[in-house]
Design a protein around this motif. Structure first.
Motif, PDB file in Angstrom:
ATOM      1  N   SER A 109       0.830  -1.193   0.000  1.00  0.00           N
ATOM      2  CA  SER A 109       0.000   0.000   0.000  1.00  0.00           C
ATOM      3  C   SER A 109       0.873   1.255   0.000  1.00  0.00           C
ATOM      4  O   SER A 109       2.047   1.216   0.363  1.00  0.00           O
ATOM      5  N   GLU A 114      -1.841   4.242  -4.726  1.00  0.00           N
ATOM      6  CA  GLU A 114      -3.295   4.337  -4.631  1.00  0.00           C
ATOM      7  C   GLU A 114      -3.840   5.471  -5.492  1.00  0.00           C
ATOM      8  O   GLU A 114      -5.000   5.449  -5.887  1.00  0.00           O
ATOM      9  N   TYR A 121      -9.276  -2.249  -1.638  1.00  0.00           N
ATOM     10  CA  TYR A 121      -8.923  -2.105  -0.230  1.00  0.00           C
ATOM     11  C   TYR A 121      -9.306  -3.338   0.583  1.00  0.00           C
ATOM     12  O   TYR A 121     -10.284  -3.354   1.327  1.00  0.00           O
ATOM     13  N   LEU A 234      -1.970  -5.018  -1.364  1.00  0.00           N
ATOM     14  CA  LEU A 234      -3.282  -4.834  -1.975  1.00  0.00           C
ATOM     15  C   LEU A 234      -3.243  -5.237  -3.443  1.00  0.00           C
ATOM     16  O   LEU A 234      -2.185  -5.199  -4.079  1.00  0.00           O
ATOM     17  N   ILE A 293       0.234   6.452   4.681  1.00  0.00           N
ATOM     18  CA  ILE A 293      -1.078   5.872   4.894  1.00  0.00           C
ATOM     19  C   ILE A 293      -2.161   6.854   4.443  1.00  0.00           C
ATOM     20  O   ILE A 293      -2.043   8.068   4.630  1.00  0.00           O
ATOM     21  N   PHE A 297      -7.184   3.749   2.963  1.00  0.00           N
ATOM     22  CA  PHE A 297      -6.536   2.554   3.505  1.00  0.00           C
ATOM     23  C   PHE A 297      -6.920   2.365   4.968  1.00  0.00           C
ATOM     24  O   PHE A 297      -7.172   1.241   5.415  1.00  0.00           O
TER      25      PHE A 297
END
Length: 312
Positions: A109, A114, A121, A234, A293, A297
């Protein structure tokens, strides 16, 4: 075409665990409609053709391939799963995904990934990548037995691959990072002491130490330290792959609800070996913040992650 037991008759999976592709194998793939330059080839079966990269040359033995296979079986819609024959690392897999040569891939991740792709997710490793055990040169064992805090760890250099999300996590924690172009390249670098420790996911460290042991005969698994941060592997698809995104996420959720996902992960040799050998309760734990992060997530339900009580 091989049909797996217990899966709908309309779902077919093409699988090979060998990384030594013969001319006959390639001709068979070509005949089945896999154009190696892209995934938009003619399809012999209804439903989307899902092409997965051959990560690190491990083919269908990759945990990601087998989890994807399970998700497609459970999603309730027909599809064909194919393995791209060319062995690639994570960075190359991302490039192939951008170009459409594969249409799903899995890696760690991170905000950059992303944003570039459409992330699914669901932590396919249940967050085990966020439990990091290191490979070190045996000559450093006495020094690492005295590492109990982040301040003490900051004296040492970490080895990581180019483009790994972990690079930013380590650097944000004040740890110097030395990168190598491929996973394989990191092991002779460790042998040559280009860096001091190679932190890998709990489900990776023991398998990789055996797989690449010939490149680093002085390498040992650090028996004492554990790095922990919120992180997971992921699946990602292209931003316009709405149907495939929905199919994979639905299949993952159904597999978790019926327990088949947990069963697959628990039976994975790398996971089983790690849970048996890591002795996490006896390790000095150093917790790191993850600056990469994202809010999306963080929205992953806690139930999908491993719990400390599950580490036997």
């Amino acid at each position: 075409m091989v049909q797996s037991l217990g899966m709908p008759a309309s779902v077919e999976i093409k699988k090979s665990s060998s990384v030594r592709w013969t001319r006959r194998s390639l001709l068979h793939l070509a005949g089945a409609g896999l154009a190696l330059g892209g995934v938009g080839a003619a399809r012999a079966q209804p439903g989307p053709t899902v092409v997965y990269p051959n990560l690190n040359g491990n083919g269908a033995d990759n945990l990601g391939y087998r989890v994807l296979e399970l998700a497609l079986q459970r999603c309730g819609k027909p599809s064909t799963l194919q393995l791209h024959p060319m062995a690639v690392n994570d960075e190359r897999a991302r490039a192939m995904l951008r170009r459409g040569e594969v249409n799903v891939a899995d890696f760690g991740s991170g905000a950059e990934f992303e944003k570039a792709f459409s992330a699914i997710y669901f932590p396919i490793d249940r967050g085990l990548l966020g439990y990091r055990i290191s490979l070190i040169h045996h000559s450093l064992e006495p020094e690492f037995t005295r590492v109990n805090t982040l301040t003490q760890l900051q004296r040492f250099r970490a080895g990581q691959g180019i483009g790994w999300s972990n690079n930013a996590i380590m650097q944000a924690a004040g740890i110097a990072v030395v990168t190598g172009p491929t996973l394989e390249s990191l092991f002779p670098m460790l042998e040559a002491k280009r860096f001091d420790f190679l932190p890998l996911g709990l489900n990776e460290v023991y398998g990789f130490s055996e797989q690449y042991g010939d490149f680093a005969p002085s390498m040992v698994v650090d028996p004492r330290m554990l790095l922990v941060y919120r992180f997971a592997r992921l699946f990602y698809v292209r931003p316009d792959s709405h149907e495939l995104h929905a199919m994979v996420l639905s299949g993952l959720k159904r597999a978790f609800a019926d327990g088949s996902f947990q069963k697959l992960l628990a039976s994975d040799p790398s996971v089983r070996r790690a849970l048996q050998r890591a002795k996490l309760a006896q390790r000095a734990t150093i917790t790191l913040d993850n600056p990469l992060i994202t809010e999306a997530f963080m929205g992953i339900p806690d139930e999908y992650y491993f719990k400390p009580s599950e580490f036997k």
